[in-house]
Design a protein around this motif. Structure first.
Motif, PDB file in Angstrom:
ATOM      1  N   HIS A  24       0.647  -0.844  -0.020  1.00 18.30           N
ATOM      2  CA  HIS A  24       0.015   0.190   0.445  1.00 18.30           C
ATOM      3  C   HIS A  24       0.781   1.089  -0.583  1.00 18.30           C
ATOM      4  N   CYS A  25       1.702   1.391  -1.340  1.00 20.63           N
ATOM      5  CA  CYS A  25       2.375   2.350  -0.903  1.00 20.63           C
ATOM      6  C   CYS A  25       2.970   2.969  -2.723  1.00 20.63           C
ATOM      7  N   PHE A  26       3.414   3.871  -3.077  1.00 22.70           N
ATOM      8  CA  PHE A  26       3.752   4.163  -4.368  1.00 22.70           C
ATOM      9  C   PHE A  26       5.122   3.462  -4.360  1.00 22.70           C
ATOM     10  N   VAL A  27       5.888   3.376  -5.243  1.00 18.48           N
ATOM     11  CA  VAL A  27       6.844   2.667  -5.200  1.00 18.48           C
ATOM     12  C   VAL A  27       7.781   3.407  -6.530  1.00 18.48           C
ATOM     13  N   PRO A  28       8.962   3.362  -7.029  1.00 14.03           N
ATOM     14  CA  PRO A  28       9.214   3.986  -8.347  1.00 14.03           C
ATOM     15  C   PRO A  28       9.170   3.050  -9.298  1.00 14.03           C
ATOM     16  N   HIS A  29       9.307   4.227 -10.792  1.00 10.04           N
ATOM     17  CA  HIS A  29       8.937   3.284 -11.676  1.00 10.04           C
ATOM     18  C   HIS A  29       9.113   4.366 -13.115  1.00 10.04           C
ATOM     19  N   ASN A  30      10.189   4.056 -13.534  1.00 15.53           N
ATOM     20  CA  ASN A  30      10.902   4.557 -14.852  1.00 15.53           C
ATOM     21  C   ASN A  30      10.987   5.573 -14.702  1.00 15.53           C
ATOM     22  N   PRO A  31      13.135   5.472 -13.605  1.00 17.60           N
ATOM     23  CA  PRO A  31      13.822   5.279 -12.737  1.00 17.60           C
ATOM     24  C   PRO A  31      14.333   6.405 -13.869  1.00 17.60           C
ATOM     25  N   PRO A  32      15.668   7.003 -13.522  1.00 18.66           N
ATOM     26  CA  PRO A  32      16.617   7.483 -14.371  1.00 18.66           C
ATOM     27  C   PRO A  32      17.240   6.464 -15.272  1.00 18.66           C
ATOM     28  N   LYS A  33      17.053   6.308 -16.323  1.00 19.14           N
ATOM     29  CA  LYS A  33      18.423   5.472 -16.654  1.00 19.14           C
ATOM     30  C   LYS A  33      19.399   4.653 -16.149  1.00 19.14           C
ATOM     31  N   THR A  34      20.249   5.778 -15.970  1.00 20.66           N
ATOM     32  CA  THR A  34      21.348   5.615 -14.797  1.00 20.66           C
ATOM     33  C   THR A  34      21.595   5.462 -13.232  1.00 20.66           C
ATOM     34  N   MET A  35      19.939   5.334 -13.033  1.00 20.62           N
ATOM     35  CA  MET A  35      19.753   5.324 -11.248  1.00 20.62           C
ATOM     36  C   MET A  35      18.951   3.563 -11.094  1.00 20.62           C
ATOM     37  N   GLU A  36      19.886   2.889 -10.132  1.00 18.25           N
ATOM     38  CA  GLU A  36      18.867   1.502  -9.625  1.00 18.25           C
ATOM     39  C   GLU A  36      18.470   2.129  -8.368  1.00 18.25           C
ATOM     40  N   VAL A  37      16.862   1.425  -8.356  1.00 21.02           N
ATOM     41  CA  VAL A  37      16.607   1.729  -6.180  1.00 21.02           C
ATOM     42  C   VAL A  37      16.526   0.587  -5.955  1.00 21.02           C
ATOM     43  N   ILE A  38      17.335   1.105  -4.531  1.00 21.57           N
ATOM     44  CA  ILE A  38      17.810   0.027  -3.299  1.00 21.57           C
ATOM     45  C   ILE A  38      17.082  -0.003  -2.156  1.00 21.57           C
ATOM     46  N   GLY A  39      16.867  -1.214  -1.612  1.00 20.81           N
ATOM     47  CA  GLY A  39      15.735  -1.381  -0.788  1.00 20.81           C
ATOM     48  C   GLY A  39      14.466  -0.699   0.177  1.00 20.81           C
ATOM     49  N   ALA A  40      14.276  -0.373   0.665  1.00 15.30           N
ATOM     50  CA  ALA A  40      12.891   0.442   1.445  1.00 15.30           C
ATOM     51  C   ALA A  40      12.309   1.307   0.628  1.00 15.30           C
ATOM     52  N   ALA A  41      13.710   2.076  -0.553  1.00 16.94           N
ATOM     53  CA  ALA A  41      13.164   3.137  -1.353  1.00 16.94           C
ATOM     54  C   ALA A  41      12.979   2.573  -2.446  1.00 16.94           C
ATOM     55  N   ASN A  42      12.786   1.116  -2.694  1.00 20.61           N
ATOM     56  CA  ASN A  42      11.859   1.006  -3.716  1.00 20.61           C
ATOM     57  C   ASN A  42      10.785  -0.086  -3.429  1.00 20.61           C
ATOM     58  N   GLY A  43      10.509   0.308  -2.099  1.00 17.49           N
ATOM     59  CA  GLY A  43       9.256  -0.829  -1.898  1.00 17.49           C
ATOM     60  C   GLY A  43       9.571  -1.871  -1.029  1.00 17.49           C
ATOM     61  N   LEU A  44      10.948  -2.180  -0.406  1.00 17.82           N
ATOM     62  CA  LEU A  44      11.548  -3.586   0.002  1.00 17.82           C
ATOM     63  C   LEU A  44      11.298  -3.431   1.514  1.00 17.82           C
ATOM     64  N   PHE A  45      10.890  -3.491   2.169  1.00 16.30           N
ATOM     65  CA  PHE A  45      10.238  -3.266   3.423  1.00 16.30           C
ATOM     66  C   PHE A  45      11.618  -4.514   4.850  1.00 16.30           C
ATOM     67  N   ASN A  46      11.952  -5.198   4.185  1.00 11.72           N
ATOM     68  CA  ASN A  46      12.345  -6.463   4.677  1.00 11.72           C
ATOM     69  C   ASN A  46      13.719  -7.237   4.235  1.00 11.72           C
ATOM     70  N   HIS A  47      14.549  -6.344   5.833  1.00  8.46           N
ATOM     71  CA  HIS A  47      15.880  -6.354   5.593  1.00  8.46           C
ATOM     72  C   HIS A  47      17.186  -7.172   4.884  1.00  8.46           C
ATOM     73  N   GLU A  48      16.245  -9.089   5.236  1.00  7.33           N
ATOM     74  CA  GLU A  48      17.559  -9.728   4.150  1.00  7.33           C
ATOM     75  C   GLU A  48      16.948  -9.889   3.054  1.00  7.33           C
ATOM     76  N   GLU A  49      15.941  -9.162   2.429  1.00  9.05           N
ATOM     77  CA  GLU A  49      15.720  -9.395   0.984  1.00  9.05           C
ATOM     78  C   GLU A  49      16.447  -8.314   0.791  1.00  9.05           C
ATOM     79  N   MET A  50      16.348  -6.413   1.203  1.00  6.42           N
ATOM     80  CA  MET A  50      16.981  -5.312   0.851  1.00  6.42           C
ATOM     81  C   MET A  50      18.855  -6.071   0.329  1.00  6.42           C
ATOM     82  N   PHE A  51      19.205  -6.899   1.284  1.00  8.65           N
ATOM     83  CA  PHE A  51      20.742  -6.832   1.335  1.00  8.65           C
ATOM     84  C   PHE A  51      20.997  -8.080  -0.423  1.00  8.65           C
ATOM     85  N   ASN A  52      19.941  -9.231  -0.058  1.00 10.84           N
ATOM     86  CA  ASN A  52      19.921 -10.196  -1.185  1.00 10.84           C
ATOM     87  C   ASN A  52      20.177  -8.984  -2.158  1.00 10.84           C
TER      88      ASN A  52
END
Lengths: 977, 94
Positions: free
Chosen positions: A422-450
Motif C-alpha cells: 500500500h504505497c507508491f513505488v518507483p517506476h521508470n527512474p532515470p536510466k543511470t539510477m537503480e533503486v534499492i531497499g525500502a526506497a524501492n518498496g522492499l521493507f524486509n532487511h534480508e531481502e534488501m541485502f540480497n
C-alpha cells in the motif's frame, strides 16, 4: 525524566548549552535540536501556518512538517529550519515562529475558531473586491499574516561555496542498503561517493534495536564505515542532502557545514555540490505516514518510527504514558523498543483485527480506530470508535511507509501503486539510477541485502569492475504487513497536511468545487506544498481523494515531483558570486596607470573602464569630461580602447569571407588600409560595426564593439564552420593579446612620431587617413598602427602586445607632457562620438537597419552577404522610415534626455503620434549646449524642423530642432589633415 | 546535461552555447531575384519536434567547434554528436 541513563549515539559527558525562546537548556553531543528539546520535555515548538494551532515535533528527519524554527539571530538568522535536522552545538539560539504574543498564548489562534471561513481557496474567494482594497488593505494584512519565519532583511554575513565532484557510482543514502551497496562497490576499486543528509551515517540503523551478525546494528554500521573510511576511492559525505537529480547522471547536493554563526564568517555555512556520476543507487529508505483522526495535529502526536528512534538513538522518551496507533507490524517494533527502554507503554491500538500480535506482553486493542485526540497544547487523551477514552501524553502513529522515491521522479518518472505494501513505488527512474531497499518498496532487511548484492554486481560489471566477495549479512527476518486505507472518510477536524493546515474537509470542498486532478487539488488547497513538499501528507491526501472520487490510488496518481528534495538557501546557489564577485571583471591593460591618474571606473560588460579622470579642483564629473574633450580637441588625448573585440582573420578566402559577413565590400580593400564595416544579422537588422584592417593579402584584423566582442566572434565561427565550411579561413580572438590606445587630437601625429622608431614615416602623405601598418615603437616594441578616428580628430589607434602596455602608456604620457597630452575616459569618448554623429550601442540596439542608420547605400547589392537580402524588405525601406539624425534644444540652456520620444508639436504624446526616440545625448563643450542623436521618421529630410521631445517619466516636454548628426567638423577635414 | 564531444569526450552543457535547429546549416544563396520568401522560411520556420531533434551547439568555452547534436527533446537523451563539417558531408552523401 525524559532521558534514559545509557545507550544511543549521544555523548552524555559532553553537555551543550542552547536556548529556545529565550530559555536556556542543556543537550548532549550527538543530539539534534529536536531530540534536545524533547529531552527537556518540550513538545510545543511552533504554530501552524493558517489556523495558528499549537504544533509539536512530529518526526525525527528531514520530512518534518511542524517543528520549523528560526535559527540564530540578527543578520545570521535563518527561518523555517527543521529542528529535526539541526545538529546541536554549544550556543545554539532558536526561536519558535508564527505567533502573535507568546507561543503558548497565540493571539492568532482566533483563526482556528474562524476555520469554517478559512477553507480551501479562501483568499481567492474573499479578497476579490473592491479592487482598490487589494493593494492597500488586503495585501499588507495577508503579507503580515502569511509565511512562517522571518528574514533579517540584512545582508547575510555567512560564506557559501560551491564544488564539483566526479565518481563511478554515487550512493544516495547511507542507511543499511546504501552502506552495503557502497561496501560492495568500494571493494572493486570503483570511485564512489556516499551522501547522506544525516550528520551520522547509518540511516535507520542508527535508531534501530536489531541485531546483525549477533551484534547491535549500529555496530555493523561502524565496522562498514571504518572500512569505507580507509579506502582512497571512497568519499563519505554526511550532512549532505541530494536535492535534485538532473540529466545524464548529474546531481545537486547541499552540504550543511555549520549553522553556528561563530564559524560561518570564516568557513562556509553551506557548500553546493554538483556531482557527476556514471551510475547511482538510490538507497533513501522510506518515510512513515500518519493516520487520519480528529485533532491528529496535536503536539505529542508523533510518527511511530521517530518515537522509536528518539528512544534508541538519542535516549529520549517523548512521554510518560505513550500509546501507539498502527495499521502495520512496524508500530509494534516501537512498542517493543519503548518497553525495553523501560518506558510506560499504555497500549497499542491496531486497526487490523485478524492478526496475531507480533509482540507479546503489551496491552493491545485490535480492530479499533481512534476517532479523536484531545488536549490543549499537548495531547492528553484519545477516544476510540467504541467510545473508550484512553489517557496518554504521547501517541506514536504508524500509518505505513512511503518509499522515499522523490529523486526517481525528477526526470518525470511516474511512481506506481503497490497493492501489497500500500504505497507508491518507483517506476521508470532515470536510466543511470537503480533503486534499492525500502526506497524501492522492499521493507524486509534480508531481502534488501540480497537485492543490493544482485543489483550492485550487475551495475559494477557494466561499469567495468570485477566482482569482489563480501561477507554475508545475518539478520533476523522482519515481517511487514499493513492494512489498506479505510473505506470511509472520517469526520471532524482532521489534518492531512500539518505544514499547510490542509484538512480532509478542504479536500472534500476542493473536489466539490471541481478541482479533481491531483495537480489542481494541490494548488487549490496547498496540499503538499512548502518546505516539506508533502513528504508525510501527500499519500494521505491522495487516499482521501481516491475515496471521494471512488478511484484506485494508481488512477489518482501523484503530483509531479520536482527539485529540490528539501529547501536549498538562495545563498548556496549564489556561492561566492555576490557583491563585486557577482561576476568576474576584466581589467584593461592600462588599469594601474589609470588608477594612478585618479580615474573613476565604470563597468562596461565585464570590463572596468576609466570613465573620467578628475583633477584637483574639479567638483563635478562634467567639469572633468568637458576638460578632457576640450584638451583632446585642442591638443591630444589618450584613451584605452583594448576592450573593443579584436579578431585575427587569416587564410586564402579571408577577403571573400569578409565580403560575406560584412554588408559592405572588403575583398577589394588594399593592403595597408582600414575600412569601416557594418555587420547585419541575416534578418537584415544591424548587428555590429567596427573597422577591419588588411595587413597582407590573406591577413585581416577586425575590431568589434566592446559589447558584442563575444557574439560577433561566435557569429563568425558559425559563418565559417556552418555556412562556408570549405573556405580557407582561420579565426582567432586577440582581444586580450593586444593593448590598444586611441591617440586623438591635432598634436597626435607629432606625439606619435616621437615614439615611433626611426625610419618610420607617419606623415600625412605616407600614412594617410585609414592607413594601417605594422611598426616598432620605443626602440623595438612591435606595434600595429591604424589611422582611424572615432573622435573626429586627427587620430590614431596603436596596439602593442599586452605585456608592453604598462610601460608603453607610462612612457607615452611622459613624452606627451610637452604636447599637453590628456587621458580621457569613456564619457569624453562618448561626447566626442556624439559630436561626430557616430553610431554606438545605443543606436545599434537590435531594432535598427542600415537604412535607419543612414548607411543603406553601403549594403552590397551584388554579392551574397549576411543580411542583405532581408534588408531589402519593403517594410524596412519605407519612405517614412526612421532615420538617425541629430537634435539640439531650441532653448540651448535645456538638457536633452535619452529615451525621450518625438511627437509633432501640438499633438498628444501617445503611441499613435510617436515619431521616434532619442538614443544618445551629451553636453557638447565645443558647442556649449546639449546635443542628441536619435531616430525620427524621415529625419534626414527634416533638418531645421522643430518637434517636441517628450519624457513621460518626468512629464517633461522639450522643444528640439532636427539637425544633421554631424555637429562637429561636419566635412571631416580634421581627421584627414 | 552532458554532451559527448567527438574529440574532447564528455563535456558539461554549460561549456556550450545553444543555437537551434540544425536546418540553419542550409542557408539559401542570394539569387538574382533576391528571393525573400526563401530567406523568410530559412530564418523563421524552424522544426520543433517532440522527440529526435538535430540542433546546433557551439563549444564556446572549449575548442570553439560547432556541433550537430541529435537530442531527444522529450527526455534530453543525446543520441549523436558530430562536427558540423562531418554532418554536412554525410548529408551530401545521402
Amino acid at each position: 525524566m525524559y532521558r534514559i541513563k545509557s545507550g544511543g549515539l549521544i555523548n552524555r559527558n559532553k553537555e551543550l548549552n542552547f536556548s529556545f525562546n529565550g530559555k536556556n537548556f542543556v543537550g548532549y553531543e550527538g543530539d539534534t535540536l529536536s531530540s534536545a528539546l524533547l529531552g527537556n520535555g518540550i513538545h510545543l515548538v511552533g504554530r501552524s501556518f493558517k489556523y495558528h494551532r499549537p504544533r509539536g515535533i512530529f518526526s525525527s528527519g528531514s520530512e518534518e512538517p511542524s517543528a520549523l524554527v528560526q535559527l540564530e539571530e540578527k543578520n545570521f538568522t535563518e527561518p523555517n529550519i527543521r529542528a529535526t535536522t539541526v545538529k546541536l552545538y554549544d550556543g545554539l539560539v532558536s526561536n519558535s515562529q508564527n505567533h502573535v504574543g507568546s507561543l503558548s498564548w497565540d493571539f492568532m489562534r482566533i483563526n482556528d475558531y474562524l476555520s469554517t471561513f478559512l477553507s480551501a481557496g479562501f483568499y481567492y474567494k474573499t479578497f476579490m473586491w473592491p479592487k482598490a482594497f487589494w493593494e492597500k488593505v488586503y495585501e499588507p494584512i495577508i503579507r503580515n499574516a502569511a509565511g512562517l519565519g522571518k528574514l533579517s532583511k540584512e545582508s547575510d554575513p555567512s560564506k557559501y561555496d560551491k564544488g564539483y565532484l566526479h565518481c563511478d557510482l554515487l550512493v544516495i543514502g547511507a542507511g543499511p542498503a546504501g552502506l552495503y551497496s557502497a561496501l560492495i562497490a568500494a571493494r572493486t576499486g570503483a570511485k564512489i561517493i556516499v551522501v547522506d543528509e544525516d550528520f551520522i551515517l547509518g540511516g535507520s540503523f542508527n535508531g534501530e534495536n536489531i541485531n546483525i551478525n549477533d551484534n547491535i546494528c549500529s555496530d555493523w554500521v561502524k565496522s562498514i564505515l571504518s572500512e569505507l573510511n580507509s579506502l582512497k576511492n571512497v568519499r563519505l559525505m554526511s550532512s549532505t542532502t541530494l536535492y535534485g537529480s538532473f540529466d545524464h547522471g548529474i546531481y545537486g547536493a547541499l552540504e550543511v557545514k555549520s549553522y553556528n554563526s561563530k564559524n560561518t564568517i570564516t568557513k562556509p555555512r553551506h557548500i553546493l555540490w554538483k556531482i557527476y556520476s556514471k551510475f547511482s543507487v538510490l538507497c533513501t529508505g522510506a518515510l512513515e505516514r500518519s493516520i487520519l483522526f480528529e485533532n491528529n495535529d496535536l503536539p505529542g502526536i508523533m510518527l511511530s518510527k521517530s518515537v522509536r528512534h528518539y528512544c534508541n538513538r538519542w535516549g529520549v522518551i517523548p512521554g510518560n504514558n505513550i500509546s501507539i496507533y498502527t495499521n502495520n507490524d512496524d508500530g509494534w517494533e516501537t512498542a517493543k523498543d519503548l518497553k525495553k527502554a523501560g518506558c510506560n507503554v499504555v497500549c497499542i491500538i491496531d486497526q487490523r483485527s485478524n492478526i496475531k500480535p507480533p509482540i507479546e506482553n503489551i496491552d493491545h486493542i485490535l480492530g479499533r480506530n481512534i476517532v479523536k485526540a484531545k488536549g490543549n497544547l499537548r495531547i492528553s487523551s484519545i477516544k476510540l470508535d467504541n467510545g473508550r477514552i484512553i489517557n496518554t501524553d504521547c501517541l506514536a502513529v504508524s500509518g505505513g511507509y512511503n518509499p522515499n522515491l522523490h529523486l526517481t521522479c525528477h526526470q518525470r518518472g511516474k511512481p506506481k501503486w503497490n497493492e501489497v505494501n500500500h504505497c507508491f513505488v518507483p517506476h521508470n527512474p532515470p536510466k543511470t539510477m537503480e533503486v534499492i531497499g525500502a526506497a524501492n518498496g522492499l521493507f524486509n532487511h534480508e531481502e534488501m541485502f540480497n537485492d543490493s548484492k544482485i543489483k550492485l554486481t550487475k551495475i559494477l560489471r557494466n561499469l567495468g569492475f570485477r566482482k569482489i566477495a563480501v561477507e554475508k549479512v545475518n539478520i533476523s527476518k522482519k515481517v511487514y504487513q499493513i492494512s489498506p486505507f479505510p473505506k470511509k472518510i472520517p469526520e471532524g477536524k482532521i489534518w492531512v497536511d500539518l505544514q499547510n493546515d490542509v484538512t480532509v474537509k478542504d479536500i472534500k470542498l476542493a473536489v466539490h468545487e471541481g478541482f479533481h486532478s491531483v495537480e489542481l487539488l494541490k494548488r487549490y488547497t496547498t496540499l503538499g506544498m512548502a518546505t516539506d513538499q508533502g513528504k508525510n501528507s501527500n499519500v494521505l491526501g491522495l487516499s482521501v481523494l481516491s475515496l471521494i472520487k471512488n478511484k484506485t490510488m494508481h488512477e489518482v496518481g501523484t503530483t509531479i515531483f520536482r527539485p529540490p528534495f528539501t529547501p536549498v538557501p538562495i545563498g548556496a546557489f549564489a556561492g561566492r558570486s555576490r557583491g563585486k564577485h557577482f561576476k568576474p571583471f576584466r581589467l584593461t591593460p592600462s588599469h594601474n596607470w589609470a588608477k594612478s591618474n585618479n580615474a573613476v571606473f565604470v563597468e562596461a560588460g565585464n570590463w572596468l573602464r576609466a570613465q573620467w579622470y578628475p583633477i584637483k579642483g574639479e567638483k563635478t564629473w562634467r567639469e572633468s569630461v568637458d576638460r578632457e574633450v576640450i584638451q583632446t580637441r585642442n591638443n591630444v588625448g589618450i584613451c584605452d580602447v583594448t576592450t573593443l573585440g579584436k579578431i585575427d582573420i587569416k587564410g586564402k578566402d579571408s577577403g571573400a569571407f569578409l565580403n560575406f559577413v560584412y554588408a559592405n565590400n572588403f575583398g577589394k580593400l588594399p593592403v595597408g588600409k582600414v575600412r569601416y564595416g557594418l555587420m547585419l544579422r541575416d534578418d537584415g537588422i544591424a548587428f555590429d560595426d567596427g573597422t577591419t584592417a588588411r595587413f597582407s593579402e590573406n591577413h585581416f584584423v577586425m575590431t568589434t564593439t566592446t559589447a558584442n566582442a563575444v557574439t560577433v566572434f561566435r557569429h563568425l565561427e558559425f559563418c565559417k564552420q556552418c555556412l562556408k565550411p570549405d573556405w580557407d579561413v582561420h579565426l582567432i580572438s586577440t582581444t586580450d593579446h593586444w593593448a590598444q590606445f586611441a591617440i586623438a587630437g591635432p598634436k597626435s601625429r607629432k606625439l606619435l612620431q616621437e615614439i615611433c622608431d626611426p625610419k618610420i614615416d607617419i606623415s600625412n602623405d605616407k600614412f594617410p587617413f585609414m592607413a594601417c601598418a605594422k611598426i616598432t615603437v620605443l626602440e623595438g616594441i612591435p606595434a600595429r598602427l591604424f589611422r582611424i578616428s572615432f573622435s573626429g580628430e586627427l587620430a590614431y589607434e596603436i596596439a602593442v602586445p599586452r605585456r608592453y602596455a604598462d610601460f608603453f602608456v607610462k612612457k607615452i604620457s611622459e613624452i606627451g607632457k610637452k604636447y599637453s597630452l590628456v587621458p580621457y575616459g569613456t564619457e569624453a569618448l562618448g561626447v566626442m562620438r556624439i559630436e561626430k554623429g557616430h553610431a554606438a550601442g545605443n543606436e545599434l540596439n537590435g531594432q535598427t537597419t542600415a537604412h535607419n542608420l543612414g548607411l543603406g547605400k553601403m549594403v552590397s547589392k551584388l554579392n551574397d552577404c549576411v543580411g542583405n537580402t532581408m534588408s531589402e524588405r519593403d517594410e524596412l525601406n519605407k519612405d517614412d522610415a526612421l532615420k538617425l539624425v541629430g537634435f539640439i534644444p531650441t532653448n540651448k540652456k535645456q538638457q536633452l534626455v535619452a529615451g525621450s520620444h518625438f511627437i509633432e508639436k501640438g499633438q498628444i504624446a501617445n503611441l499613435e503620434n510617436d515619431q521616434g526616440w532619442m538614443s544618445s545625448v551629451a553636453f557638447s563643450p565645443m558647442l556649449n549646449h546639449s546635443i542628441g542623436l536619435g531616430y525620427i521618421k524621415r529625419g534626414n529630410q527634416r533638418y531645421g524642423e522643430k518637434v517636441n521631445a517628450v519624457n513621460p517619466l518626468k512629464n517633461e516636454i522639450t522643444e528640439v530642432e532636427i539637425h544633421s548628426p554631424h555637429f562637429y567638423d561636419p566635412e571631416g577635414e580634421l581627421l584627414r589633415g | 546535461m552532458i554532451i559527448q564531444h567527438p574529440d574532447l569526450g564528455p563535456r558539461d552543457s554549460s561549456e556550450f552555447v545553444y543555437k537551434g535547429d540544425a536546418e540553419l546549416l542550409f542557408r539559401p544563396e542570394r539569387t538574382e531575384n533576391a528571393d525573400q520568401e526563401i530567406f523568410h522560411d530559412y530564418l523563421y520556420l524552424r522544426n520543433n519536434p517532440a522527440g529526435k531533434h538535430r540542433e546546433l551547439w557551439y563549444h564556446e568555452y572549449g575548442d570553439r567547434s560547432w556541433l550537430v547534436v541529435t537530442r531527444d527533446t522529450t527526455n534530453h537523451e543525446i543520441l549523436k554528436v558530430e562536427y558540423v563539417k562531418d554532418y554536412i558531408k554525410s548529408y551530401k552523401v545521402k
